[in-house]
Design a protein around this motif. Structure first.
Motif, PDB file in Angstrom:
ATOM      1  N   MET A 192     -13.259 -28.062  13.075  1.00 61.08           N
ATOM      2  CA  MET A 192     -12.536 -26.788  13.029  1.00 61.08           C
ATOM      3  C   MET A 192     -12.209 -26.383  11.586  1.00 61.08           C
ATOM      4  SD  MET A 192     -12.236 -25.401  15.926  1.00 61.08           S
ATOM      5  CE  MET A 192     -12.646 -25.802  17.617  1.00 61.08           C
ATOM      6  N   ASP A 193     -12.039 -25.073  11.375  1.00 63.08           N
ATOM      7  CA  ASP A 193     -11.709 -24.579  10.028  1.00 63.08           C
ATOM      8  C   ASP A 193     -10.209 -24.585   9.776  1.00 63.08           C
ATOM      9  OD1 ASP A 193     -14.370 -23.955   9.135  1.00 63.08           O
ATOM     10  OD2 ASP A 193     -14.359 -22.371  10.640  1.00 63.08           O
ATOM     11  N   GLU A 194      -9.430 -24.315  10.815  1.00 63.07           N
ATOM     12  CA  GLU A 194      -7.968 -24.315  10.657  1.00 63.07           C
ATOM     13  C   GLU A 194      -7.332 -25.002  11.850  1.00 63.07           C
ATOM     14  OE1 GLU A 194      -7.662 -20.022   8.308  1.00 63.07           O
ATOM     15  OE2 GLU A 194      -6.661 -20.247  10.251  1.00 63.07           O
ATOM     16  N   ILE A 195      -6.292 -25.765  11.559  1.00 61.91           N
ATOM     17  CA  ILE A 195      -5.517 -26.408  12.624  1.00 61.91           C
ATOM     18  C   ILE A 195      -4.051 -26.071  12.368  1.00 61.91           C
ATOM     19  CG2 ILE A 195      -4.861 -28.586  13.713  1.00 61.91           C
ATOM     20  CD1 ILE A 195      -7.481 -29.775  12.583  1.00 61.91           C
ATOM     21  N   ASP A 196      -3.411 -25.441  13.349  1.00 64.61           N
ATOM     22  CA  ASP A 196      -1.990 -25.119  13.201  1.00 64.61           C
ATOM     23  C   ASP A 196      -1.212 -25.731  14.353  1.00 64.61           C
ATOM     24  OD1 ASP A 196      -2.070 -23.339  10.892  1.00 64.61           O
ATOM     25  OD2 ASP A 196      -3.281 -22.062  12.195  1.00 64.61           O
ATOM     26  N   PHE A 197       0.043 -26.044  14.069  1.00 62.45           N
ATOM     27  CA  PHE A 197       0.928 -26.550  15.118  1.00 62.45           C
ATOM     28  C   PHE A 197       2.138 -25.635  15.157  1.00 62.45           C
ATOM     29  CE2 PHE A 197       4.483 -29.228  16.561  1.00 62.45           C
ATOM     30  CZ  PHE A 197       3.976 -29.630  17.778  1.00 62.45           C
ATOM     31  N   ILE A 198       2.390 -25.028  16.317  1.00 59.07           N
ATOM     32  CA  ILE A 198       3.498 -24.086  16.442  1.00 59.07           C
ATOM     33  C   ILE A 198       4.473 -24.649  17.473  1.00 59.07           C
ATOM     34  CG2 ILE A 198       4.134 -21.707  17.037  1.00 59.07           C
ATOM     35  CD1 ILE A 198       0.916 -21.247  16.446  1.00 59.07           C
ATOM     36  N   ASN A 199       5.697 -24.901  17.006  1.00 57.02           N
ATOM     37  CA  ASN A 199       6.709 -25.502  17.874  1.00 57.02           C
ATOM     38  C   ASN A 199       7.671 -24.419  18.356  1.00 57.02           C
ATOM     39  OD1 ASN A 199       9.537 -27.611  17.495  1.00 57.02           O
ATOM     40  ND2 ASN A 199       8.044 -27.718  19.121  1.00 57.02           N
ATOM     41  N   LYS A 200       7.549 -24.006  19.616  1.00 58.50           N
ATOM     42  CA  LYS A 200       8.454 -23.000  20.190  1.00 58.50           C
ATOM     43  C   LYS A 200       9.609 -23.726  20.866  1.00 58.50           C
ATOM     44  CE  LYS A 200       5.793 -19.290  19.478  1.00 58.50           C
ATOM     45  NZ  LYS A 200       6.209 -18.081  18.759  1.00 58.50           N
ATOM     46  N   GLU A 201      10.543 -22.961  21.382  1.00 56.12           N
ATOM     47  CA  GLU A 201      11.739 -23.589  21.951  1.00 56.12           C
ATOM     48  C   GLU A 201      11.396 -24.572  23.079  1.00 56.12           C
ATOM     49  OE1 GLU A 201      15.820 -21.978  23.817  1.00 56.12           O
ATOM     50  OE2 GLU A 201      15.070 -20.890  22.065  1.00 56.12           O
ATOM     51  N   ASP A 202      10.547 -24.149  23.996  1.00 55.52           N
ATOM     52  CA  ASP A 202      10.271 -25.045  25.116  1.00 55.52           C
ATOM     53  C   ASP A 202       8.779 -25.330  25.334  1.00 55.52           C
ATOM     54  OD1 ASP A 202       9.701 -22.536  25.923  1.00 55.52           O
ATOM     55  OD2 ASP A 202      10.684 -22.675  27.886  1.00 55.52           O
ATOM     56  N   TYR A 203       7.980 -25.015  24.348  1.00 53.93           N
ATOM     57  CA  TYR A 203       6.568 -25.406  24.432  1.00 53.93           C
ATOM     58  C   TYR A 203       5.968 -25.513  23.036  1.00 53.93           C
ATOM     59  CZ  TYR A 203       5.594 -20.355  23.923  1.00 53.93           C
ATOM     60  OH  TYR A 203       5.535 -19.064  23.478  1.00 53.93           O
ATOM     61  N   ASN A 204       4.809 -26.108  22.971  1.00 54.40           N
ATOM     62  CA  ASN A 204       4.120 -26.309  21.684  1.00 54.40           C
ATOM     63  C   ASN A 204       2.726 -25.703  21.777  1.00 54.40           C
ATOM     64  OD1 ASN A 204       6.197 -28.322  20.837  1.00 54.40           O
ATOM     65  ND2 ASN A 204       5.269 -29.482  22.507  1.00 54.40           N
ATOM     66  N   ILE A 205       2.261 -25.220  20.641  1.00 56.34           N
ATOM     67  CA  ILE A 205       0.888 -24.704  20.595  1.00 56.34           C
ATOM     68  C   ILE A 205       0.125 -25.427  19.487  1.00 56.34           C
ATOM     69  CG2 ILE A 205      -0.600 -22.673  20.278  1.00 56.34           C
ATOM     70  CD1 ILE A 205       1.841 -20.910  20.896  1.00 56.34           C
ATOM     71  N   VAL A 206      -1.003 -25.977  19.835  1.00 57.97           N
ATOM     72  CA  VAL A 206      -1.950 -26.435  18.812  1.00 57.97           C
ATOM     73  C   VAL A 206      -3.001 -25.334  18.729  1.00 57.97           C
ATOM     74  CG1 VAL A 206      -3.666 -28.152  18.130  1.00 57.97           C
ATOM     75  CG2 VAL A 206      -1.563 -28.880  19.281  1.00 57.97           C
ATOM     76  N   ARG A 207      -3.133 -24.735  17.567  1.00 62.51           N
ATOM     77  CA  ARG A 207      -4.073 -23.612  17.409  1.00 62.51           C
ATOM     78  C   ARG A 207      -5.259 -24.056  16.549  1.00 62.51           C
ATOM     79  NH1 ARG A 207      -1.328 -18.148  16.280  1.00 62.51           N
ATOM     80  NH2 ARG A 207      -1.172 -18.317  18.546  1.00 62.51           N
ATOM     81  N   LEU A 208      -6.427 -24.002  17.134  1.00 59.34           N
ATOM     82  CA  LEU A 208      -7.657 -24.375  16.426  1.00 59.34           C
ATOM     83  C   LEU A 208      -8.454 -23.107  16.153  1.00 59.34           C
ATOM     84  CD1 LEU A 208      -8.836 -27.337  18.725  1.00 59.34           C
ATOM     85  CD2 LEU A 208      -7.355 -27.470  16.717  1.00 59.34           C
ATOM     86  N   THR A 209      -8.880 -22.933  14.922  1.00 54.20           N
ATOM     87  CA  THR A 209      -9.652 -21.734  14.576  1.00 54.20           C
ATOM     88  C   THR A 209     -11.001 -22.128  14.009  1.00 54.20           C
ATOM     89  OG1 THR A 209      -7.607 -20.559  14.049  1.00 54.20           O
ATOM     90  CG2 THR A 209      -9.654 -19.599  13.213  1.00 54.20           C
ATOM     91  N   LYS A 210     -12.028 -21.458  14.507  1.00 53.79           N
ATOM     92  CA  LYS A 210     -13.382 -21.668  13.978  1.00 53.79           C
ATOM     93  C   LYS A 210     -13.934 -20.314  13.535  1.00 53.79           C
ATOM     94  CE  LYS A 210     -17.093 -24.094  13.169  1.00 53.79           C
ATOM     95  NZ  LYS A 210     -17.069 -25.189  12.191  1.00 53.79           N
ATOM     96  N   PHE A 211     -14.261 -20.215  12.252  1.00 48.70           N
ATOM     97  CA  PHE A 211     -14.888 -18.994  11.745  1.00 48.70           C
ATOM     98  C   PHE A 211     -16.384 -19.090  12.029  1.00 48.70           C
ATOM     99  CE2 PHE A 211     -11.028 -19.442   9.210  1.00 48.70           C
ATOM    100  CZ  PHE A 211     -10.453 -18.198   9.430  1.00 48.70           C
TER     101      PHE A 211
END
Lengths: 114, 140
Positions: B116-135
């Motif tokens: 992957m080109d970008e890996i982000d981790f977003i921590n919300k109040e009651d859930y989490n997001i791992v965001r993978l981006t491919k250009f």
């Protein structure tokens, strides 16, 4: 889902892997390969011609036997990998640590080298 | 086209997630190897979250959402309510150490980082997001 057939011909043991090896099914690969390595079979062919998918869990199984195979003087060769499966080995550089060839014929000649 | 899937956190459901990702990406005229590598990265993150953040509990679920942005990039959001595992902070192990220790895991996130080109981790109040981006232009 993965199916693994182990066959023995003369001094060569062949593991034919069919299906998909992921975090759920890698245990079956581990059991089959572990049994062959523990028996000390001197020549192991891994037939990947029916392998559609492999994740890190499957690669981890192969990696965990690299040392045992070296110390027991076992020869292990892979063949029949599709381009997409081969690419997973290559991303991690495992093509440098494992013996991977294209055809069964090449695998047999590699494994029978003195 | 359906662009999200949600399944209970059982490893046996990884195959359903892979089939979903393949079906979505198949429409994008990418090569089989390109599709396969993205499927692998999503599979690795889902397996990690199922096992380490959700302890393979069928009462927990994991969701994968795919967004296609003008054929420029594909964004995979992997959403769970588990214990929150920031995969960006996971130190990359040495391949030789893994081999010598005979560990049967540890290279999954290495694969994700290389694919992957970008890996982000977003921590919300009651859930989490791992965001993978491919250009998509970077493929090849």
């Amino acid at each position: 889902m993965v199916y693994i057939d182990t066959t023995k011909e003369n001094d060569i043991t062949t593991l034919k892997i069919t299906g998909e090896v992921d975090a759920s099914s890698s245990i079956q690969l581990d059991e089959s390969l572990g049994a062959v390595v523990r028996q000390g079979d001197p020549k192991i062919l891994i037939d990947c011609s029916g392998l559609n998918y492999i994740s890190s869990a499957g690669l981890g199984v192969f990696m965990s036997y690299i040392d045992d195979i070296k110390t027991s003087n076992i020869k292990m060769t892979f063949f029949g990998l599709s381009e997409k499966v081969r690419s997973v080995f290559d991303i991690l550089g495992l093509d440098q640590l494992l013996n991977i060839v294209t055809t069964k014929k090449e695998a047999l000649s590699a494994i029978n080298e003195a | 086209m359906k662009l999200n899937i949600s399944v209970p956190c059982l490893k046996s459901n990884l195959q359903r997630i892979r089939t979903f990702v393949i079906d979505v990406l198949r429409e994008q005229h990418l090569s089989e190897v390109e599709v396969h590598s993205m499927v692998l990265a999503v599979d690795e993150v889902c397996a990690n979250l199922m096992i380490h953040s959700n302890h393979c509990s069928p009462n927990h679920s994991i969701e994968v959402r795919i967004s296609l942005k003008n054929k420029e990039k594909v964004v995979f959001d992997i959403i769970d309510k588990g214990s929150g595992f920031d995969i960006r902070k996971y130190p990359e192990p040495d391949l030789q150490d893994i081999i010598h220790m005979k560990k049967k895991g540890g290279v999954g996130l290495m694969l994700v980082r290389r694919i992957m080109d970008e890996i982000d981790f977003i921590n919300k109040e009651d859930y989490n997001i791992v965001r993978l981006t491919k250009f998509l232009h970077s493929i090849g």
